[in-house]
Design a protein around this motif. Sequence first.
Motif, PDB file in Angstrom:
ATOM      1  N   ARG A  74     -11.324  -2.492  -7.490  1.00  0.00           N
ATOM      2  CA  ARG A  74     -11.690  -2.102  -8.330  1.00  0.00           C
ATOM      3  C   ARG A  74     -10.243  -1.651  -9.179  1.00  0.00           C
ATOM      4  O   ARG A  74     -10.113  -1.479 -10.353  1.00  0.00           O
ATOM      5  N   ALA A  75      -9.405  -0.891  -8.534  1.00  0.00           N
ATOM      6  CA  ALA A  75      -8.306   0.014  -8.925  1.00  0.00           C
ATOM      7  C   ALA A  75      -7.402  -1.440  -9.761  1.00  0.00           C
ATOM      8  O   ALA A  75      -6.553  -0.546 -10.306  1.00  0.00           O
ATOM      9  N   PHE A  76      -7.440  -2.237  -8.758  1.00  0.00           N
ATOM     10  CA  PHE A  76      -6.442  -3.007  -9.065  1.00  0.00           C
ATOM     11  C   PHE A  76      -6.858  -4.019 -11.126  1.00  0.00           C
ATOM     12  O   PHE A  76      -5.874  -3.787 -11.755  1.00  0.00           O
ATOM     13  N   PHE A  77      -8.217  -3.888 -11.141  1.00  0.00           N
ATOM     14  CA  PHE A  77      -8.787  -4.685 -12.742  1.00  0.00           C
ATOM     15  C   PHE A  77      -8.113  -3.168 -13.200  1.00  0.00           C
ATOM     16  O   PHE A  77      -8.046  -2.911 -14.571  1.00  0.00           O
ATOM     17  N   ASP A  78      -8.602  -1.673 -12.699  1.00  0.00           N
ATOM     18  CA  ASP A  78      -7.957  -0.851 -13.783  1.00  0.00           C
ATOM     19  C   ASP A  78      -6.583  -0.475 -14.118  1.00  0.00           C
ATOM     20  O   ASP A  78      -6.741  -0.038 -15.585  1.00  0.00           O
ATOM     21  N   TYR A  79      -5.681  -0.627 -13.264  1.00  0.00           N
ATOM     22  CA  TYR A  79      -4.359  -0.868 -13.517  1.00  0.00           C
ATOM     23  C   TYR A  79      -3.619  -1.926 -14.951  1.00  0.00           C
ATOM     24  O   TYR A  79      -3.081  -1.770 -14.989  1.00  0.00           O
ATOM     25  N   ILE A  80      -4.564  -3.251 -14.296  1.00  0.00           N
ATOM     26  CA  ILE A  80      -4.220  -3.964 -14.777  1.00  0.00           C
ATOM     27  C   ILE A  80      -5.596  -3.427 -16.306  1.00  0.00           C
ATOM     28  O   ILE A  80      -4.124  -3.830 -17.889  1.00  0.00           O
TER      29      ILE A  80
END
Length: 429
Positions: A287-293
Amino acid sequence: MDVRFTQKTIGDLLREENLHIPSYQRPYKWGRKQIRHLFYDLKNSLEQDETSKYQIGSLILHRQEDGQCAIVDGQQRLISISLFLHALGHFEEYAGASKLLNQEFSNISLEHAQENHQEWQNLIELVGKAKEEVCNFMLTNCYLSVIELPSDKLAEAFQLFDSQNNRGKSLEPHDLLKAYHLRSIPNKEQNEETIIDWERIVSHNQLNLKDLFDKHLFRIRRWANGETGLTKKRYGSYLRFTEDFIDDFKGVNLTEENYPYLKIYKDLSDNNIAFPINLTMPMINGRAFFDYIKESHDSLVRLERILKELETEEVAKIINRKESKFQRTRNLFDNAVALFVDRFGQEALTQEIIEVLLIWSYYPRIKASRILDSTLANYAAGGRFQNNDVQKLLQVMNQSLSPNDFLMRVDRDKFDNWNLKDLLEEIEK
């Protein structure tokens, strides 16, 4: 519930009331050409053998907990067929088709739907009485291979969608990243919200997902580390986010890794506190990756408004130039400003900072008769331009402790001690 594989006629499928197009789906984009191709395929098959079975493709459904079936793959075909039924006046007889067309659509989808409805009407007038025969053949003799996945298998549904739609060609690296990081989200209930945000960016009219990776995130992260991001080929090199660089965005798993540099992220995550997102942060799986994007995309979209608020007449004359020869240097400037705001905040973006970044970014365009992507990358992060040493300004910025520290590190001799007036005069020569 397990994954189910069935074959259904178009008629049976469009009688189902639980079909719907989820909000994360991309717009309806079939055009008149696809409508004509489908119609004449049906007509030719009917004329060859009216009793034959015609396989019209596949459909991927995601069965939700409330019983609704979200269409993951196949919406273009089903909406088009529903428009055919509507044009013939058989719309109300098929609850599924009625529900599909009564959903809320984007302006892009509505525009294509209106054009295609008109195309169906044109074809119906052309064939006369044969229209009902074609329609009946489609409803009773045309089959879809239906793959239905249960509510906790949304990530798998999208992986299947990717494999179905990219057979025989390479996936975009950001598509591979989507599948990779979806598998790392333990709470499957978060998947739909995550994919809604992702798909919104895929076709964003100001900055789409491909350009976000290719022209901004990939370049900023590489250049801030003093790396060009160039891929060498037999003759020259190119600057592009490819599968070769996919590891840049894969990251680490906080539940498995305990490295000291991850402690702050792990502590915040363990206490269900959202950690701050910044452009050059370590990549963290799931989820952290999608939040980053999402956060990175939002900040880069805001960049245009930020510059508009701060631009002087001289700045506007430079950054608003439309000539293609300035597009590469404008990208360099945008990425430099984005990294500065990301690191020090919008309030620190003074006219002095804008001037420094603008002169540094546009300097190679004035000094060289033409610049390539490789020129840009070597200037930005390779430290070389026209056989001379230059500053890797994004790396300098990324290592600076404050805006003033950054300004003190800037070596203006590297770009002839120009001021904004000098740059504008050179551009307008």
